[in-house]
Design an enzyme around this catalytic site. Structure first.
Site, PDB file in Angstrom:
ATOM      1  N   SER A 131      36.347   3.482  62.632  1.00  0.00           N
ATOM      2  CA  SER A 131      35.081   3.384  63.384  1.00  0.00           C
ATOM      3  C   SER A 131      34.932   4.544  64.360  1.00  0.00           C
ATOM      4  O   SER A 131      35.931   5.113  64.790  1.00  0.00           O
ATOM      5  CB  SER A 131      35.060   2.082  64.179  1.00  0.00           C
ATOM      6  OG  SER A 131      35.294   1.011  63.335  1.00  0.00           O
ATOM      7  N   PRO A 132      33.676   4.846  64.721  1.00  0.00           N
ATOM      8  CA  PRO A 132      33.454   5.933  65.681  1.00  0.00           C
ATOM      9  C   PRO A 132      34.060   5.589  67.049  1.00  0.00           C
ATOM     10  O   PRO A 132      34.118   4.418  67.426  1.00  0.00           O
ATOM     11  CB  PRO A 132      31.930   6.009  65.801  1.00  0.00           C
ATOM     12  CG  PRO A 132      31.385   5.184  64.710  1.00  0.00           C
ATOM     13  CD  PRO A 132      32.424   4.242  64.260  1.00  0.00           C
ATOM     14  N   LYS A 136      39.785   9.483  66.898  1.00  0.00           N
ATOM     15  CA  LYS A 136      40.172  10.390  65.809  1.00  0.00           C
ATOM     16  C   LYS A 136      40.239  11.832  66.310  1.00  0.00           C
ATOM     17  O   LYS A 136      41.232  12.519  66.094  1.00  0.00           O
ATOM     18  CB  LYS A 136      39.195  10.243  64.634  1.00  0.00           C
ATOM     19  CG  LYS A 136      39.220   8.842  64.024  1.00  0.00           C
ATOM     20  CD  LYS A 136      38.346   8.726  62.819  1.00  0.00           C
ATOM     21  CE  LYS A 136      36.876   8.725  63.103  1.00  0.00           C
ATOM     22  NZ  LYS A 136      36.368   7.562  63.833  1.00  0.00           N
ATOM     23  N   SER A 582      25.270 -12.051  56.491  1.00  0.00           N
ATOM     24  CA  SER A 582      25.689 -13.387  56.884  1.00  0.00           C
ATOM     25  C   SER A 582      24.548 -14.384  56.786  1.00  0.00           C
ATOM     26  O   SER A 582      24.587 -15.422  57.406  1.00  0.00           O
ATOM     27  CB  SER A 582      26.221 -13.335  58.295  1.00  0.00           C
ATOM     28  OG  SER A 582      25.262 -12.729  59.124  1.00  0.00           O
ATOM     29  N   LYS A 625      25.414 -12.941  68.237  1.00  0.00           N
ATOM     30  CA  LYS A 625      24.412 -13.802  67.593  1.00  0.00           C
ATOM     31  C   LYS A 625      24.133 -15.036  68.455  1.00  0.00           C
ATOM     32  O   LYS A 625      22.986 -15.442  68.623  1.00  0.00           O
ATOM     33  CB  LYS A 625      24.910 -14.230  66.207  1.00  0.00           C
ATOM     34  CG  LYS A 625      24.899 -13.099  65.195  1.00  0.00           C
ATOM     35  CD  LYS A 625      25.545 -13.556  63.907  1.00  0.00           C
ATOM     36  CE  LYS A 625      25.505 -12.480  62.847  1.00  0.00           C
ATOM     37  NZ  LYS A 625      26.252 -12.864  61.644  1.00  0.00           N
TER      38      LYS A 625
HETATM   39  N1  LIG Z   1      42.833   5.394  71.441  1.00  0.00           N
HETATM   40  C1  LIG Z   1      42.302   5.924  72.534  1.00  0.00           C
HETATM   41  N2  LIG Z   1      42.980   5.931  73.700  1.00  0.00           N
HETATM   42  C2  LIG Z   1      42.422   6.438  74.824  1.00  0.00           C
HETATM   43  N3  LIG Z   1      41.183   6.967  74.872  1.00  0.00           N
HETATM   44  C3  LIG Z   1      40.456   6.995  73.751  1.00  0.00           C
HETATM   45  C4  LIG Z   1      40.986   6.483  72.528  1.00  0.00           C
HETATM   46  N4  LIG Z   1      40.043   6.635  71.574  1.00  0.00           N
HETATM   47  C5  LIG Z   1      38.997   7.226  72.149  1.00  0.00           C
HETATM   48  N5  LIG Z   1      39.226   7.453  73.454  1.00  0.00           N
HETATM   49  C6  LIG Z   1      38.282   8.030  74.401  1.00  0.00           C
HETATM   50  O1  LIG Z   1      37.010   8.099  73.768  1.00  0.00           O
HETATM   51  C7  LIG Z   1      36.575   9.449  73.634  1.00  0.00           C
HETATM   52  C8  LIG Z   1      35.950   9.632  72.272  1.00  0.00           C
HETATM   53  O2  LIG Z   1      36.928   9.477  71.272  1.00  0.00           O
HETATM   54  P1  LIG Z   1      36.995  10.406  69.996  1.00  0.00           P
HETATM   55  O3  LIG Z   1      35.992  11.502  70.084  1.00  0.00           O
HETATM   56  O4  LIG Z   1      38.400  10.778  69.766  1.00  0.00           O
HETATM   57  O5  LIG Z   1      36.537   9.388  68.910  1.00  0.00           O
HETATM   58  P2  LIG Z   1      36.356   9.597  67.347  1.00  0.00           P
HETATM   59  O6  LIG Z   1      37.121   8.524  66.685  1.00  0.00           O
HETATM   60  O7  LIG Z   1      36.668  11.009  66.977  1.00  0.00           O
HETATM   61  O8  LIG Z   1      34.835   9.283  67.170  1.00  0.00           O
HETATM   62  P3  LIG Z   1      33.745   9.963  66.206  1.00  0.00           P
HETATM   63  O9  LIG Z   1      34.178   9.710  64.821  1.00  0.00           O
HETATM   64  O10 LIG Z   1      32.487   9.288  66.580  1.00  0.00           O
HETATM   65  O11 LIG Z   1      33.746  11.416  66.584  1.00  0.00           O
HETATM   66  C9  LIG Z   1      37.828  10.292  73.846  1.00  0.00           C
HETATM   67  O12 LIG Z   1      37.509  11.518  74.423  1.00  0.00           O
HETATM   68  C10 LIG Z   1      38.642   9.447  74.795  1.00  0.00           C
HETATM   69  O13 LIG Z   1      38.203   9.616  76.111  1.00  0.00           O
END
Ligand SMILES: Nc1ncnc2c1ncn2[C@@H]1O[C@H](COP(=O)(O)OP(=O)(O)OP(=O)(O)O)[C@@H](O)[C@H]1O
Length: 712
Positions: A131-132, A136, A582, A625
């Site tokens: 998920s976003p 990642k 659902s 919901k």
């Molecule tokens: N597992 C984690 N632990 C601590 N902070 C996190 C973590 N995941 C995300 N964050 C925080 O959320 C921000 C956004 O995360 P990130 O850009 O790595 O997400 P992503 O999975 O790459 O999302 P997308 O696919 O939408 O780019 C990071 O800069 C950090 O501050």
């Protein structure tokens, strides 16, 4: 002039060394640039370099990595399980130390974290699916921090006197590139000075001769002009010998991290700029027009590409070549540009790729690229939630401190504000005993709360600020959902009392965090030909699927044959983006009500997925919901029994609705349908056909049929 050219044809570093002794004095002896070519050792060993190194001997700098890092702050000896801060003995985020290394800041995602550390050690590619906002790109950046900085290189592009359209490429250790360019510039400057001096002397002699001896003023001026142009032209070609510092890692603190998400071909693979002059002495030499791509800038570091499937196929193929060969020549990306004539020698692309995305990204990416990552790297699925333990809650408190430190302008958060953020993490998890790992959104909440506190001039951010932030930072979907509920109220379209035949208040989710009441209407009419399912609204597929599921049940208990009827289903005012998976329990109830002409209670809303045997299976988003039903004025919500543990509704809604867990469609009908005799006979029939052992009464569980995972 020919002497100058000869001099410039020497090895470029030779000229540089001769010309600048001061540079050489302050710095280490200049290294010999390494030519980059197909047979360069890096290239040949490239794939070997990506094979696992079980001993992890390739980089000792990563060996000291601990696993998950505990929060540095005072912690109580006996931690109360209910303590929202997991026993942290602190008053504000100021007392929490934020770890320096990004990899230590990552919360949860233990598997992904381990993979990243291993992959950094072994220099292998990684694919992260999830998920976003779950970390990642953060992990990819962390990986760059873990790669050895010592191996970084600068890349220089030189004019090729044999073939102007094939500039030469050389690599030197990081930091040396600038020195080489400076040395070349210095040499060119000195040469120009010499030339100017010579030129003015010649001009003076020629003018003197023409004026004094020959008496030909005009001829003298003409000759002086020609001499001037000849010298200018000569100096331009001298400048052309200054190399282009394509990749400069002089000030790079860690191995490079290049994010190429959504990059066009030029930005990813490099480009050669168009030259409008092209010839006649005004042209810019081709090596000076070469621009590096992310694959070149990421050399010895990490190339991160999110939503990799959105890269066009040609770029994916070139990316594959760069991975395979460890070097990739740069050419102009536009066919109509003069840059397309230029093709440099191979430029090193020895990066580790981190490809990211959701499941679609994986399915739609170039199969050969996917198999390359599979064969020479790791694949990891990111977690959405993590178990809610005191240790984890301490880390969430640290997350708040991390976000405050990262922003740099926010006031610190007090205990209660941190607790409220952790409560929200619980709520957003949508799963009992878990915390959400979608940190990007949680970080957004922290920032909005901090901004509110800052705008008020508060010393610390309090719970009230976090609550205000929650109200303010509603997603687009939440705003649409609230607007929708309000409009339905204004037009008195919401029906939340009495009984209506064939109409059921269904529940759906919009986006990730918004519930919505989505009424379903059913009408059953005799068909002229073979019966069909006709859906109005936007959810034809879902309607068909739901009716197909329910038709097996209906066939058994009803004298009516659905195959001879047209079943009309309407999802009233369904919105784009509404997830209707659902809705099958809702559709089934509406069809049965229409078929049997029994009313459905309108104070009830429901959600659930239906198996062909009549079992009600769990669905996603129950908390949102239920809250949507409460907002719309319903006082009872039917949900799958298996989802009971996921319910985490806000206090304000708790008093407003009664939640009834069910396991079988017969229970739904028992609760929702009107009139005792009709209902009893219907349910009795259902019970016989499904072998249900339904006990009368609301919410009692019956017929534990086989259950399958949630469809969402
Ligand atoms: N597992 C984690 N632990 C601590 N902070 C996190 C973590 N995941 C995300 N964050 C925080 O959320 C921000 C956004 O995360 P990130 O850009 O790595 O997400 P992503 O999975 O790459 O999302 P997308 O696919 O939408 O780019 C990071 O800069 C950090 O501050």
């Amino acid at each position: 002039m020919s002497n100058d050219m000869d001099k410039d044809d020497r090895h470029p570093e030779q000229g540089a060394r001769d010309s600048d002794e001061s540079t050489q004095q302050d710095s280490e002896p200049e290294p010999e640039p390494t030519p980059v070519s197909g047979d360069q050792p890096t290239d040949g060993n490239r794939e070997r370099g990506h094979h696992p190194d079980p001993e992890g001997t390739e980089s000792s700098s990563i060996d000291d990595l601990g696993s998950s890092v505990e929060v540095s702050a005072d912690i109580a000896e006996d931690v109360d399980d209910d303590d929202l801060l997991g026993g942290l003995l602190i008053d504000s985020t100021d007392e929490i130390e934020v770890p320096d290394r990004l990899v230590d800041q990552v919360i949860g995602q233990e598997h992904a974290r381990d993979v990243v550390m291993k992959a950094a050690k072994q220099r292998r590619h990684v694919m992260m699916i999830g998920s976003p906002g779950t970390g990642k790109s953060m992990l990819a950046k962390a990986m760059a921090e873990l790669l050895p900085k010592e191996e970084l290189q600068d890349v220089l592009v030189y004019h090729n006197p044999d073939d102007g359209n094939q500039p030469k490429v050389r690599t030197v250790p990081a930091g040396k590139g600038e020195q080489i360019v400076e040395a070349h510039k210095e040499e060119a400057r000195k040469r120009n000075q010499m030339r100017s001096f010579l030129m003015w002397i010649i001009i003076a002699v020629v003018l003197g001769y023409s004026l004094i001896i020959a008496g030909q003023i005009l001829l003298g001026i003409l000759a002086a002009g020609i001499i001037y142009l000849a010298f200018r032209y000569g100096s331009r070609s001298g400048d052309a010998m200054i190399p282009n510092l394509l990749v400069n890692n002089a000030d790079t603190k860690t191995a490079p991290f290049e994010d190429s998400t959504g990059a066009h071909a030029g930005a990813l693979l490099g480009d050669v700029r168009h030259d409008p002059f092209q010839s006649g002495g005004m042209e810019t030499p081709s090596h000076d027009r070469v621009e590096p791509g992310a694959i070149h800038k990421a050399n010895k570091g990490v190339l991160f590409i999110d939503e990799i499937n959105t890269l066009d196929i040609r770029s994916q193929q070139h990316l594959m070549t760069a991975i395979q060969e460890g070097a990739f020549g740069i050419t102009g990306q536009s066919e109509r540009s003069s840059g397309a004539m230029v093709q440099t020698e191979p430029v090193p692309t020895d990066f580790v790729m981190v490809a990211a995305g959701n499941l679609d990204a994986m399915e739609n990416m170039h199969p050969a690229l996917r198999s390359r990552i599979k064969g020479y790297g790791y694949e990891v699925y990111m977690d959405d939630t993590i178990e809610d333990t005191p240790e984890m809650r301490r880390k969430y408190a640290r997350f708040v401190a991390q976000e405050v430190a990262k922003d740099g302008r926010l006031p610190s958060f007090d205990r209660e504000a941190m607790e409220e953020v952790i409560l929200e993490a619980r709520r957003r998890a949508g799963r009992k005993g878990h915390l959400t790992l979608e940190f990007r959104n949680l970080g957004g909440l922290v920032r909005v709360a901090g901004d509110i506190g800052r705008a008020e001039g508060a010393d610390t951010v309090t719970r009230e600020h976090v609550l205000q932030a929650k109200r303010r930072s509603r997603s687009i979907e939440q705003q649409i959902a609230d607007d929708y509920i309000q409009r339905r109220k204004d037009y008195e379209l919401s029906v939340n009392d009495g009984f209506v035949t064939g109409r059921v208040n269904g529940l759906a989710v919009m986006g990730e965090d918004s519930g919505i009441v989505m009424p379903v209407m059913a009408e059953v009419a005799p068909s002229q030909g073979p019966g069909q399912v006709i859906a109005t609204g936007k959810l034809q597929e879902i309607a068909e699927e739901s009716v197909q599921n329910v038709s097996a049940i209906i066939k058994k208990f009803s004298d009516e044959d659905l195959s001879e009827k047209d079943v009309h289903i309407q999802f009233v005012q369904a919105y784009e983006g509404v997830d209707g998976d659902s809705a099958s329990v809702t559709v089934a109830t509406a069809v049965i009500s229409a078929l049997e002409e029994v009313g459905v209670a309108q104070n009830i809303a429901m959600t659930g997925s239906l198996s062909v045997r009549g079992d009600v299976l769990p669905v996603g988003g129950v908390t949102h919901k239920i809250e949507a039903a409460a907002k719309a004025g319903m006082d009872t919500v039917i949900i799958p029994a298996a989802n009971m543990q996921d319910v985490m509704i806000e206090d304000e809604y708790k008093e407003m609705v009664e939640i009834i867990p069910v396991s079988h469609i017969s229970e739904v009908l028992d609760v929702a349908l009107e009139g005792e005799p009709e209902k009893d006979s219907l349910i009795a029939r259902l019970r016989t056909i499904t072998g249900s052992t339904l006990d009368k009464g609301k919410g009692t569980t019956v017929n534990k049929g086989p259950s399958s995972p949630s469809p969402q």
